[in-house]
Design a protein around this motif. Structure first.
Motif, PDB file in Angstrom:
ATOM      1  N   LEU A   1       1.020  -1.043  -0.083  1.00 16.40           N
ATOM      2  CA  LEU A   1       0.028  -0.161   0.003  1.00 16.40           C
ATOM      3  C   LEU A   1       1.116   1.214  -0.031  1.00 16.40           C
ATOM      4  CD1 LEU A   1      -2.591   1.691   0.625  1.00 16.40           C
ATOM      5  CD2 LEU A   1      -2.223   1.366   3.070  1.00 16.40           C
ATOM      6  N   PHE A   2       1.831   1.414   0.848  1.00 16.22           N
ATOM      7  CA  PHE A   2       2.457   2.429   1.156  1.00 16.22           C
ATOM      8  C   PHE A   2       3.790   2.745  -0.062  1.00 16.22           C
ATOM      9  CE2 PHE A   2       0.888   4.292   4.731  1.00 16.22           C
ATOM     10  CZ  PHE A   2       0.650   3.125   5.664  1.00 16.22           C
ATOM     11  N   MET A   3       4.193   1.501  -0.440  1.00 16.81           N
ATOM     12  CA  MET A   3       5.148   1.504  -1.558  1.00 16.81           C
ATOM     13  C   MET A   3       4.469   2.134  -2.968  1.00 16.81           C
ATOM     14  SD  MET A   3       7.637  -1.627  -0.934  1.00 16.81           S
ATOM     15  CE  MET A   3       6.679  -2.924  -1.500  1.00 16.81           C
ATOM     16  N   ASN A   4       3.333   1.606  -3.289  1.00 19.46           N
ATOM     17  CA  ASN A   4       2.830   1.763  -4.364  1.00 19.46           C
ATOM     18  C   ASN A   4       2.281   3.333  -4.479  1.00 19.46           C
ATOM     19  OD1 ASN A   4       3.917  -0.019  -6.214  1.00 19.46           O
ATOM     20  ND2 ASN A   4       1.701  -0.329  -7.188  1.00 19.46           N
ATOM     21  N   LEU A   5       1.341   3.478  -3.524  1.00 19.32           N
ATOM     22  CA  LEU A   5       0.871   4.897  -3.249  1.00 19.32           C
ATOM     23  C   LEU A   5       1.917   6.008  -3.207  1.00 19.32           C
ATOM     24  CD1 LEU A   5      -2.082   5.835  -2.952  1.00 19.32           C
ATOM     25  CD2 LEU A   5      -1.995   5.679  -0.483  1.00 19.32           C
ATOM     26  N   GLY A   6       2.872   5.694  -2.556  1.00 17.56           N
ATOM     27  CA  GLY A   6       3.718   6.734  -2.350  1.00 17.56           C
ATOM     28  C   GLY A   6       4.636   6.978  -3.893  1.00 17.56           C
ATOM     29  N   ALA A   7       4.996   5.732  -4.586  1.00 16.05           N
ATOM     30  CA  ALA A   7       5.518   5.757  -5.948  1.00 16.05           C
ATOM     31  C   ALA A   7       4.653   6.568  -6.817  1.00 16.05           C
ATOM     32  CB  ALA A   7       5.699   4.491  -6.464  1.00 16.05           C
ATOM     33  N   PHE A   8       2.983   6.163  -6.829  1.00 20.02           N
ATOM     34  CA  PHE A   8       2.404   6.947  -7.737  1.00 20.02           C
ATOM     35  C   PHE A   8       2.077   8.397  -7.251  1.00 20.02           C
ATOM     36  CE2 PHE A   8       1.801   4.615 -11.134  1.00 20.02           C
ATOM     37  CZ  PHE A   8       1.662   2.899 -10.569  1.00 20.02           C
ATOM     38  N   ALA A   9       2.363   8.602  -6.124  1.00 23.17           N
ATOM     39  CA  ALA A   9       1.931  10.027  -5.569  1.00 23.17           C
ATOM     40  C   ALA A   9       3.200  10.890  -6.048  1.00 23.17           C
ATOM     41  CB  ALA A   9       1.935  10.026  -3.927  1.00 23.17           C
ATOM     42  N   VAL A  10       4.356  10.430  -6.065  1.00 23.02           N
ATOM     43  CA  VAL A  10       5.456  11.345  -6.530  1.00 23.02           C
ATOM     44  C   VAL A  10       5.323  11.389  -7.949  1.00 23.02           C
ATOM     45  CG1 VAL A  10       7.935  11.161  -6.955  1.00 23.02           C
ATOM     46  CG2 VAL A  10       7.188  10.262  -4.769  1.00 23.02           C
ATOM     47  N   ILE A  11       5.084  10.416  -8.948  1.00 23.47           N
ATOM     48  CA  ILE A  11       4.914  10.395 -10.129  1.00 23.47           C
ATOM     49  C   ILE A  11       3.744  11.327 -10.417  1.00 23.47           C
ATOM     50  CG2 ILE A  11       4.207   9.297 -12.269  1.00 23.47           C
ATOM     51  CD1 ILE A  11       5.155   6.788 -11.057  1.00 23.47           C
ATOM     52  N   ALA A  12       2.862  11.334  -9.606  1.00 29.52           N
ATOM     53  CA  ALA A  12       1.533  12.518 -10.077  1.00 29.52           C
ATOM     54  C   ALA A  12       1.979  13.884  -9.700  1.00 29.52           C
ATOM     55  CB  ALA A  12       0.501  11.977  -9.119  1.00 29.52           C
ATOM     56  N   PHE A  13       3.055  13.839  -8.689  1.00 31.01           N
ATOM     57  CA  PHE A  13       3.142  15.242  -8.231  1.00 31.01           C
ATOM     58  C   PHE A  13       4.096  16.005  -9.402  1.00 31.01           C
ATOM     59  CE2 PHE A  13       0.353  15.191  -5.125  1.00 31.01           C
ATOM     60  CZ  PHE A  13       0.734  14.354  -3.986  1.00 31.01           C
ATOM     61  N   LEU A  14       5.044  15.129  -9.844  1.00 31.16           N
ATOM     62  CA  LEU A  14       5.994  15.345 -10.872  1.00 31.16           C
ATOM     63  C   LEU A  14       5.283  15.727 -11.972  1.00 31.16           C
ATOM     64  CD1 LEU A  14       8.952  13.011  -9.756  1.00 31.16           C
ATOM     65  CD2 LEU A  14       8.951  15.590  -9.640  1.00 31.16           C
ATOM     66  N   ARG A  15       4.483  15.039 -12.290  1.00 26.20           N
ATOM     67  CA  ARG A  15       3.449  15.250 -13.503  1.00 26.20           C
ATOM     68  C   ARG A  15       3.048  16.743 -13.484  1.00 26.20           C
ATOM     69  NH1 ARG A  15      -1.366  12.279 -13.165  1.00 26.20           N
ATOM     70  NH2 ARG A  15      -1.803  14.364 -11.828  1.00 26.20           N
ATOM     71  N   ASN A  16       2.395  17.149 -12.400  1.00 21.78           N
ATOM     72  CA  ASN A  16       1.763  18.250 -11.899  1.00 21.78           C
ATOM     73  C   ASN A  16       2.838  19.374 -12.150  1.00 21.78           C
ATOM     74  OD1 ASN A  16      -0.745  17.340 -11.442  1.00 21.78           O
ATOM     75  ND2 ASN A  16      -0.661  17.509  -9.345  1.00 21.78           N
ATOM     76  N   THR A  17       3.984  19.322 -11.790  1.00 22.07           N
ATOM     77  CA  THR A  17       4.960  20.177 -11.780  1.00 22.07           C
ATOM     78  C   THR A  17       5.846  20.194 -13.050  1.00 22.07           C
ATOM     79  OG1 THR A  17       6.465  19.031 -10.473  1.00 22.07           O
ATOM     80  CG2 THR A  17       5.211  20.559  -9.214  1.00 22.07           C
ATOM     81  N   MET A  18       6.142  19.074 -13.508  1.00 24.82           N
ATOM     82  CA  MET A  18       7.324  19.153 -14.512  1.00 24.82           C
ATOM     83  C   MET A  18       6.441  18.694 -15.882  1.00 24.82           C
ATOM     84  SD  MET A  18      10.666  16.988 -13.924  1.00 24.82           S
ATOM     85  CE  MET A  18      10.020  15.432 -14.378  1.00 24.82           C
ATOM     86  N   GLY A  19       5.435  17.958 -15.869  1.00 27.86           N
ATOM     87  CA  GLY A  19       4.680  17.877 -17.191  1.00 27.86           C
ATOM     88  C   GLY A  19       5.111  16.608 -17.971  1.00 27.86           C
ATOM     89  N   SER A  20       5.714  15.709 -17.260  1.00 24.68           N
ATOM     90  CA  SER A  20       6.338  14.856 -18.011  1.00 24.68           C
ATOM     91  C   SER A  20       6.275  13.482 -17.232  1.00 24.68           C
ATOM     92  CB  SER A  20       7.808  15.008 -18.411  1.00 24.68           C
ATOM     93  OG  SER A  20       8.210  13.820 -19.041  1.00 24.68           O
ATOM     94  N   GLU A  21       6.116  12.351 -17.950  1.00 28.30           N
ATOM     95  CA  GLU A  21       6.290  10.953 -17.210  1.00 28.30           C
ATOM     96  C   GLU A  21       7.257  10.101 -18.019  1.00 28.30           C
ATOM     97  OE1 GLU A  21       2.255  10.041 -17.869  1.00 28.30           O
ATOM     98  OE2 GLU A  21       1.453  10.984 -16.211  1.00 28.30           O
ATOM     99  N   GLU A  22       8.145  10.667 -18.712  1.00 28.53           N
ATOM    100  CA  GLU A  22       9.265   9.969 -19.109  1.00 28.53           C
ATOM    101  C   GLU A  22      10.566   9.868 -18.151  1.00 28.53           C
ATOM    102  OE1 GLU A  22       9.180   8.023 -22.063  1.00 28.53           O
ATOM    103  OE2 GLU A  22       7.089   8.615 -22.063  1.00 28.53           O
ATOM    104  N   ILE A  23      10.995   8.494 -18.010  1.00 28.14           N
ATOM    105  CA  ILE A  23      12.081   8.620 -17.064  1.00 28.14           C
ATOM    106  C   ILE A  23      13.267   9.496 -17.441  1.00 28.14           C
ATOM    107  CG2 ILE A  23      13.875   7.132 -16.031  1.00 28.14           C
ATOM    108  CD1 ILE A  23      11.949   4.853 -16.439  1.00 28.14           C
ATOM    109  N   ALA A  24      13.641   9.634 -18.565  1.00 36.09           N
ATOM    110  CA  ALA A  24      14.489  10.627 -19.146  1.00 36.09           C
ATOM    111  C   ALA A  24      14.367  12.102 -18.763  1.00 36.09           C
ATOM    112  CB  ALA A  24      14.794  10.437 -20.698  1.00 36.09           C
ATOM    113  N   ASP A  25      13.023  12.307 -18.574  1.00 39.88           N
ATOM    114  CA  ASP A  25      12.876  13.682 -18.007  1.00 39.88           C
ATOM    115  C   ASP A  25      13.095  13.884 -16.567  1.00 39.88           C
ATOM    116  OD1 ASP A  25      10.272  14.204 -20.490  1.00 39.88           O
ATOM    117  OD2 ASP A  25      12.304  14.784 -20.439  1.00 39.88           O
ATOM    118  N   TYR A  26      13.355  12.826 -15.824  1.00 48.47           N
ATOM    119  CA  TYR A  26      13.713  12.827 -14.535  1.00 48.47           C
ATOM    120  C   TYR A  26      15.103  12.997 -14.245  1.00 48.47           C
ATOM    121  CZ  TYR A  26       9.070  10.970 -13.122  1.00 48.47           C
ATOM    122  OH  TYR A  26       7.497  10.894 -12.917  1.00 48.47           O
ATOM    123  N   ALA A  27      15.940  13.247 -15.089  1.00 51.10           N
ATOM    124  CA  ALA A  27      17.113  13.393 -14.979  1.00 51.10           C
ATOM    125  C   ALA A  27      17.476  14.389 -14.126  1.00 51.10           C
ATOM    126  CB  ALA A  27      17.967  13.362 -16.335  1.00 51.10           C
ATOM    127  N   GLY A  28      18.689  14.505 -13.264  1.00 51.78           N
ATOM    128  CA  GLY A  28      19.094  15.243 -12.473  1.00 51.78           C
ATOM    129  C   GLY A  28      18.118  16.072 -11.546  1.00 51.78           C
TER     130      GLY A  28
END
Lengths: 836, 577, 113
Positions: B428-455
């Motif tokens: 529960l915590f692992m996946n919810l946490g992971a998807f939460a991070v992805i969702a928030f990053l999508r909100n701020t960064m607008g991308s879901e590609e791993i390459a865009d997570y660089a740096g």
């Protein structure tokens, strides 16, 4: 309010506060305020708090003193003395005290009186509290701990050290203010000819001061000789840092090295003494202690002066055994059984001890001499006195604190602390060294022109006095002089610092008449000079130095009476007093009296700021009054004074000579206060001081005679004294040049033989490992791992192909998957029919 | 058998036994209704139904008590359709907790605006309702209904962002695939039920035991044919379950749906859906292969044989009467009464082997495939989809071990089942946490590609740290909670002496390291792309706090391990007894 | 056993059910039109329904192991469920059409790998 737990806590905290200050300044340093100016606040508040805590500890000590027994000490003591008038006086005193006291105390007195048949040797050990704070480790018999030994001497020293250190911290805030901005050091010339320009090091100074205070207090509170040694070295390190504070100056860094190395020579002897002690006594601790099983174990003091011997010095059993090792081995071989041999040995020990061979006595003497060796180095006694004058390269607060009042006093303090262990032979040696030192230093001071050098040699000379006093049995006199000297010498140094600060020069030949420009400094220094010469109205009242110097001369006279063969000690003491008075007033007259010798210097001279001369005033108050017995306040050296409370056990009696010098008699210190001795001594002291002042006035005050003439007249003598008896040159030839030769040889061997060997081995190993890496690690191991990873990766990538993205194919896969699974099932299910 | 008496009995059963044990589901229903009604009322549009949903799920969570699961005994409710035992209680609690956290997550990420929120939350709660039913099902009809109730809202949720092409594609694939497998599952249920004469799991188990015993005693082809059909039926039932679990080879929907749907919905699917599916797997597996030793009977005031009278306790029954078609339903054949629980249990051994083998096979293929296929992924959501598949594989392994251990060592079987519950809880915590991070990053960064997570570590170090911890936990590195979960699962395998499976599991953990760490590496070590627009995502913000709140249990759980163990052991305690 | 000559029994029902099931499965797997796929789903579910009804009859199944009313009720539930599912699937297909302008399922291949 149990003094046993409160006192160590208070003193321990006072000890650790400077360490905390050091830590803070080391870590934050320059960031404390602008350029680190707050570092002085940190350090000063730490040492001030230390002083407050020491004062509280003093109050606790005094408040917890067991009162009634003192009266009976006097009384019982009185009954032991032979001298009638003294008996009368003491008995009067005893009766006076006895009258208001009720019947209980009379009974008590009667008891004491009965016990005192051996009263001549009887003295209770001083009230002390000893214990361990932290056990660092136990390695078999060796027990290393951080412990304390608190008696009246400890408390007094704490108060003195923290107080003087506080005054000097305040003084240094003003004196070192130059370091708050960038400094142009004119005494350092760079390669291109310019002067050194560097950042200020204000905070560093206080950092070192704090560390020094911590180390010094550590020596004072130490409960075992190993701990003393640790802090001994630490104090030396701090001295090194402080002397070399202006380390870019060649002279300063050389002086720092010299101080440290000469100290190390003395410490070498100290280590030998330590080894002798531990090897034979099995413990480092001063006081008694309980081991982990709850048994009471005897400390060093109890072992050398056991109670059953009425606290008289006696070779301890351990040393006797160690020395008589052959006999011990014989007994063990004969009896065979361990227990029986132990009892046999124990029976034999008294015979061995007191027999003609005096087994173990040599060890005791070596232990004493070894420890004293360390004191010779630390307190700049002959022949290790050469470092102290050079140490004046450090800033003046350093000279005031470290090299006059505290660090150099550490040697004397240790002699005083370790007094119970010294045999009469050792004590005689100490006395002679002290006498020699005091004479040499005093003579050199006559001709020195650098104001700080004069004071430095004066310090060496006074330290000689203290050693002399201790050596001839004047324990209280020596420690008393230590304390009074601390006050007036630091006062004198700080005053000289004031002068140097104003004149920007150390040379007295450029000064003169400064008392008009710097009245506060001049008159406080006058107080200091009067104190050091022991000025006063005989038999009535005097400066602090009067009492302490008189005590020393009294004891010297008493000693000479008992041992006419060693008359020279008394002559040295008396002569030294005269010379001291001469050069001290020479200093004062040259600096503050008469017409100025250099107009420019006189023009620029000005009084120091308040933060610098107020400590002078405070210290002069103490320089005047610390020897007085004021009602309501504890006295220092009186019969019931603090130092008397700390007198080691068994020293309140005539001590007959030891095994090697049986004719030697060290008289009981209290005997020196009888009229026959006191009157002549006081008169001698007074007259010698007066004579010295008179001659100084003749040459430098009234200028009736010209010192230049005297110089020409006694030219060889003057040259001899000016070159400090050629000691530096002597040491250079005997020690330093050979050391350089040996060092060059060793360096050559090291570079050509050892280094080549090691470098060659290293290169070989590197070559082998390179080869292994190239041929095995990379191809085989790495290759295998990489290949595996490659396979997995390509397998993974391959599997992605299955996900075609076409929904129809997905549904197809459902059907295909089901069918495939069903085939599998139908294949494999039959054999597992039976199941589990 | 009076009509009124029957009605009385039924009413009594419903009101006093079943409904009180059905509290959380009722709360969810009420919430859904409330949300739908509020929208209709004037002024209802201004009201964010998030709050309604939150309150409703809070009530459901509270009602999912007893918090002291020891007092719960196995109790069949709604005439045997559902069962209320600690397992149900645990999963209800789990789903309610998940719902609360999920609702907060959705609110923070702002995926749904106020207008659409009733729709969204209705779907979510509807799905959760289905999942609760899945966890409590005791009857194959409930299995099917629960699966469908959980799946259908999920189809819609996958495509909730109507304007996105990928979402609509994902929804379509999900719907078609799900419906297909549901159909197969239904067919399998029909075969099983028809063959065994009942769709009530305990009854089926009894019947199966008899059948197997008869087959063993007599031997012969007839029995063989029947057993083969049974196997087929069981397999087809497993297909449906495998779909829900995204087990290979029925996983094809998973990567596409995860990539197309939003991260929030992915969290919902990967956590709640999986958890319910696992609960259901255990129910079905245990239900078909073991006979629970006599549990608490609910005695109706009147003797049985009403309209819907189904035997609560298999041994109870009465003689058949052929004539009255409106009466007598599940008649217990005479031979049933002769079988003692122990005999029945040992007779079911072949069934256990079959079921265990099937689950083990699926688990092995699943986790291997999932881990390997994740290697080449470039989209973070797709990567996590394959990660979900792999973890489903890990989670299925203890189920196989449990089934194996039923006959041999019931205590360790309980432990194996408990390890599934633990794994699910930690997941529960692992996946919810992971998807939460992805969702928030999508909100701020607008991308879901791993390459865009660089740096990313330079911009938001705190978030990267949390995400790294989550990924490490997914790998199973100690001392994070993921290690605990894997450890317990593998311990169950070791107890059951399924060494091959254990080896496969271990190897897969090793393989999985690569793709998780690749993400961490990209985030931490790769240089930042030049053209990235500036953005800000710090831990000191509501999304950041949420991420931390999800990461913290992973780090801290190692300290409270035994509490969780006790909880899940209690949850598994009444499955066999 | 020739199914065509025997009186109608359980097997016949099961065969029909199976035929419907397979037809539906094939339909799902091969149809390019999304609506056709949905029809396939309906077929599958109804095939299973037929099984249920067949098994529920004591005359067809046998008086000792028949599903009874359970089977009938399951069939009813499934019908309802199929309808609900169809409704949802149609809505999804409509959404798909809005985005892709076609109901060809082969167009839905962007998500792959």
């Amino acid at each position: 309010m149990n003094p046993e737990s409160v006192l160590p806590a208070l003193l321990g905290l006072a000890w650790l506060l400077p360490l905390a200050s050091f830590a803070i300044i080391v870590l934050l340093g320059r960031r404390l305020g602008k350029e680190g100016v707050l570092a002085s606040y940190v350090a000063t508040s730490a040492i001030l708090s230390g002083f407050v805590l020491s004062a509280i500890a003093m109050l606790v000590w005094l408040g917890s003193a067991p009162a009634p027994e003192e009266h009976h000490e006097d009384e019982s003591h009185a009954s032991s003395t032979v001298d009638a008038p003294l008996v009368v006086r003491a008995q009067d005193a005893g009766e006076e005290h006895a009258a208001p006291v009720d019947a209980e105390h009379d009974d008590h007195a009667a008891e004491h009186g009965e016990e005192d048949h051996h009263a001549g040797h009887h003295a209770e050990p001083p009230r002390s509290y000893s214990g361990d704070w932290y056990l660092l480790g136990e390695f078999g018999d060796l027990r290393i701990s951080i412990g304390y030994y608190v008696d009246a001497l400890t408390v007094t020293m704490f108060c003195m050290v923290t107080f003087i250190a506080t005054c000097i911290h305040f003084y240094a805030v003003g004196y070192m203010h130059d370091e708050l901005h960038d400094v142009d050091d004119h005494e350092v010339t760079l390669e291109d000819g310019g002067h050194l320009h560097r950042r200020g090091r204000f905070h560093r100074f206080f950092q070192y001061l704090s560390l020094f205070c911590f180390s010094m207090l550590g020596i004072v509170i130490a409960g075992n000789i190993a701990m003393v040694f640790v802090f001994w070295e630490l104090v030396g390190v701090c001295s090194y840092f402080l002397i070399g504070f202006y380390f870019e100056r060649h002279s300063a860094s050389c002086a720092a090295n010299k101080a440290f190395i000469v100290n190390r020579v003395g410490d070498f002897g100290m280590i030998i003494g330590l080894m002798a002690l531990w090897g034979s006594l099995g413990t480092f601790s001063f006081g008694d202690w309980t081991d982990s099983e709850g048994n009471q174990q005897a400390g060093i003091f109890s072992q050398v002066r056991p109670e059953e011997n009425e606290y008289q010095l006696r070779t301890p059993d351990g040393m006797v055994r160690a020395a008589a090792s052959e006999e011990v081995a014989q007994i063990v071989a004969e009896t065979g059984d361990l227990e029986a041999s132990e009892t046999a040995i124990a029976e034999q020990i008294p015979e061995w001890r007191d027999g003609p061979e005096h087994y173990g006595y040599a060890l005791l003497v070596i232990a004493g001499l070894g420890i004293f060796c360390g004191c010779v180095g630390k307190s700049a006694q002959f022949p290790l006195h050469v470092w102290l004058p050079d140490a004046m390269e450090g800033p003046t607060p350093v000279s005031a604190l470290v090299h006059s009042a505290t660090m150099v006093a550490a040697g004397v303090y240790l002699v005083g602390r370790f007094f119970p262990v010294f045999t009469p032979e050792v004590l005689l040696a100490i006395a002679y060294i002290g006498a020699i030192t005091l004479f040499i230093a005093a003579t050199i001071a006559i001709v020195a022109t650098d104001i700080k050098r004069v004071l430095a040699y004066s310090t060496v000379s006074q330290l000689g006095y203290m050693m002399l006093a201790l050596g001839i049995g004047g324990w209280v006199a020596g420690m008393f002089h230590l304390i009074t000297h601390a006050f007036f010498k630091s006062l004198l140094f700080m005053g000289s610092g004031s002068v140097i600060h104003a004149c920007h020069t150390n040379e007295m030949t450029k000064m003169g008449g400064l008392r008009h420009k710097m009245p506060w400094t001049a008159y406080t220094m006058l107080v200091g000079c009067l104190a050091i010469i022991g000025a006063g109205i005989p038999f009535v009242i005097g400066f602090s130095g009067y009492y302490s110097k008189d005590a020393i001369i009294e004891q010297a006279l008493s000693f000479t009476n008992e041992n006419p063969a060693h008359r020279i000690l008394f002559l040295a003491a008396a002569g030294g007093a005269a010379i001291t008075a001469f050069y001290m007033f020479r200093l004062w007259f040259m600096t503050f009296a008469g017409p100025p010798r250099d107009e420019r210097v006189y023009e620029h001279a000005h009084e120091s700021p308040k933060v610098m001369y107020l400590p002078l005033v405070v210290l002069s108050v103490f320089a005047i009054g610390v020897g007085w017995q004021l009602p309501g306040l504890p006295s220092l050296a009186g019969n019931t004074g603090l130092l008397e409370q700390a007198r080691p056990a068994g020293t309140l009696a005539n001590v007959e000579g030891g095994a090697w010098l049986p004719e030697l008699t060290i008289p009981d210190e209290h005997l020196s206060h009888v009229k026959e001795i006191k009157i002549p001594a006081t008169l001698i002291a007074f007259s010698t001081a007066l004579g010295g002042v008179f001659f100084a006035a003749v040459f430098y005050g009234w200028r009736l005679l010209d010192p230049e003439d005297a110089r020409r007249q006694f030219f060889p003598v003057h040259r001899f004294l000016l070159h400090k008896w050629w000691f530096d040159e002597l040491y250079e030839i005997i020690f330093i040049r050979p050391a350089h030769v040996v060092a060059r040889l060793a360096a050559g061997v090291d570079k050509n033989a050892f280094d080549r060997l090691i470098d060659g081995t290293a290169t070989f190993v590197r070559g082998v490992s390179d080869q292994v890496d190239r041929s095995i690690d990379r191809p085989v191991v790495d290759g295998l791992a990489n290949k595996l990873a490659q396979w997995t990766y390509s397998l993974g990538l391959g599997l992605r192909v299955a996900q075609t993205g076409s929904i129809r194919q997905y549904v197809m896969f459902i059907v295909v998957g089901t069918a495939a699974l069903f085939l599998l099932v139908s294949f494999f299910w039959n054999p597992t029919w039976a199941g589990n | 058998m009076n009509l009124f008496e029957q009605l009385d009995a039924y009413l009594h059963d419903t009101l006093h036994v079943s409904l009180p044990a059905f509290g959380p589901e009722l709360a969810i229903c009420a919430t859904i209704l409330l949300m739908l009604v509020i929208r209709v009322l004037p002024g209802g549009n201004r009201f964010d139904s998030f709050y309604v949903a939150l309150v409703g799920m809070g009530v459901a969570l509270w009602w999912a008590a007893p918090w002291d699961a020891h007092t719960v005994a196995r109790q069949e409710i709604f005439t045997g359709l559902l069962v209320y035992d600690p397992w149900t209680a645990y999963f209800r609690g789990f789903l309610a907790t998940f719902a609360l956290l999920f609702l907060i997550f959705c609110k923070i990420s702002g995926i749904v605006d106020r207008e659409d929120s009733p729709d969204f939350y209705t779907l979510v709660l509807g799905g959760l309702l289905g999942m609760c039913l899945m966890a409590a099902s005791n009857h194959l009809l409930m299995v099917f209904l629960g699966v469908e109730m959980a799946s259908v809202p999920s189809y819609v949720l996958a495509g909730i962002i109507k304007s996105r092409r990928d979402s609509s594609e994902a929804a379509l694939k999900y719907a078609v695939y799900g419906a297909g497998t549901a159909g197969i599952m239904l067919y399998g249920i029909s075969l099983l039920g028809g063959l065994l004469g009942s769709v009530h799991l305990p009854t089926m188990a009894h019947r199966l035991a008899e059948l197997l015993m008869a087959a063993e005693n007599s031997g012969g082809d007839l029995a063989q044919g029947e057993l083969l059909v049974l196997a087929l039926g069981g397999l087809m039932l497993a297909v449906g379950l495998a779909f829900k679990l995204s087990a290979v080879p029925f996983h094809f929907w998973c990567p596409d749906v995860f990539e197309g749907a939003t991260a929030e919905v992915n969290a919902f699917l990967s956590v709640a859906s999986k958890a319910a599916a696992l609960a259901l797997l255990v129910r079905v597996a245990f239900g078909m292969t073991s006979i629970p030793t006599p549990a608490v009977e609910v005695e109706p005031p009147v003797e049985v044989a009403g309209f819907f009278a189904v035997a609560d306790e298999p041994v109870e029954g009465e003689s058949p009467s052929d004539v009255s078609a409106s009466t007598a339903e599940a008649e217990t054949p005479p031979s049933l009464e002769t079988l003692s629980p122990e005999e029945a249990s040992s007779a079911l051994a072949p069934a256990r082997t079959y079921v265990a083998g099937l689950i083990a096979l699926l688990a092995a293929i699943t986790c291997t495939f999932g881990n390997l296929a994740a290697y080449g992924q470039t989209n973070i959501k797709r990567l996590l989809a394959y990660s979900t598949i792999a973890h489903a594989g890990y989670m299925m392994m203890p189920a196989a071990a449990a089934v194996v251990l039923i006959g041999r060592d019931p205590v360790n079987a309980q432990q194996a089942v408990a390890s599934i519950a633990t794994y699910v809880g930690i997941y529960l915590f692992m996946n919810l946490g992971a998807f939460a991070v992805i969702a928030f990053l999508r909100n701020t960064m607008g991308s879901e590609e791993i390459a865009d997570y660089a740096g990313l570590v330079r911009k938001s170090p705190g978030v990267v740290v949390c995400f790294a911890l989550i990924l490490f936990s997914l790998v199973g590195l100690p001392p994070l909670a993921g290690f605990l979960a894997k450890f317990e699962a593998f311990a169950a395998l070791a107890n059951a002496e399924m060494w091959t499976l254990l080896a496969i599991g271990g190897l897969n953990t090793v393989i999985s390291l690569f793709y998780y760490l690749r993400v961490v590496k990209v985030m931490a070590m790769s240089p930042e792309p030049d053209h990235r627009a500036p953005f800000r995502f710090s831990l000191v913000s509501v999304p950041g706090a949420y991420v931390v709140a999800m990461t913290l249990p992973l780090v801290v759980l190692i300290l409270g391990w035994d509490t969780l163990q006790r909880l899940t052991l209690t949850a598994a305690s009444r499955l066999l007894s | 056993m020739n199914l065509l000559t025997e009186p109608v029994g359980l097997t016949h029902y099961l065969v029909v059910g199976a035929v419907m099931f397979v037809t539906g499965a094939v339909c799902m797997a091969t149809k390019r039109n999304a609506l056709g796929v949905l029809m396939g789903i309906e077929l599958v579910l109804n095939g299973a329904n037929l099984n249920f009804v067949a098994f529920s009859s004591p005359y067809l199944r046998g008086s000792s192991v028949f599903l009874g009313l359970d089977g009938q009720l399951i069939a009813l539930f499934v019908i309802v469920l199929a309808a609900a599912e169809a409704a949802v699937a149609l809505a999804i297909t409509l959404n798909f059409y809005n985005n892709h302008a076609t109901v060809d399922v082969d167009e839905a291949d962007r998500l792959k790998g």
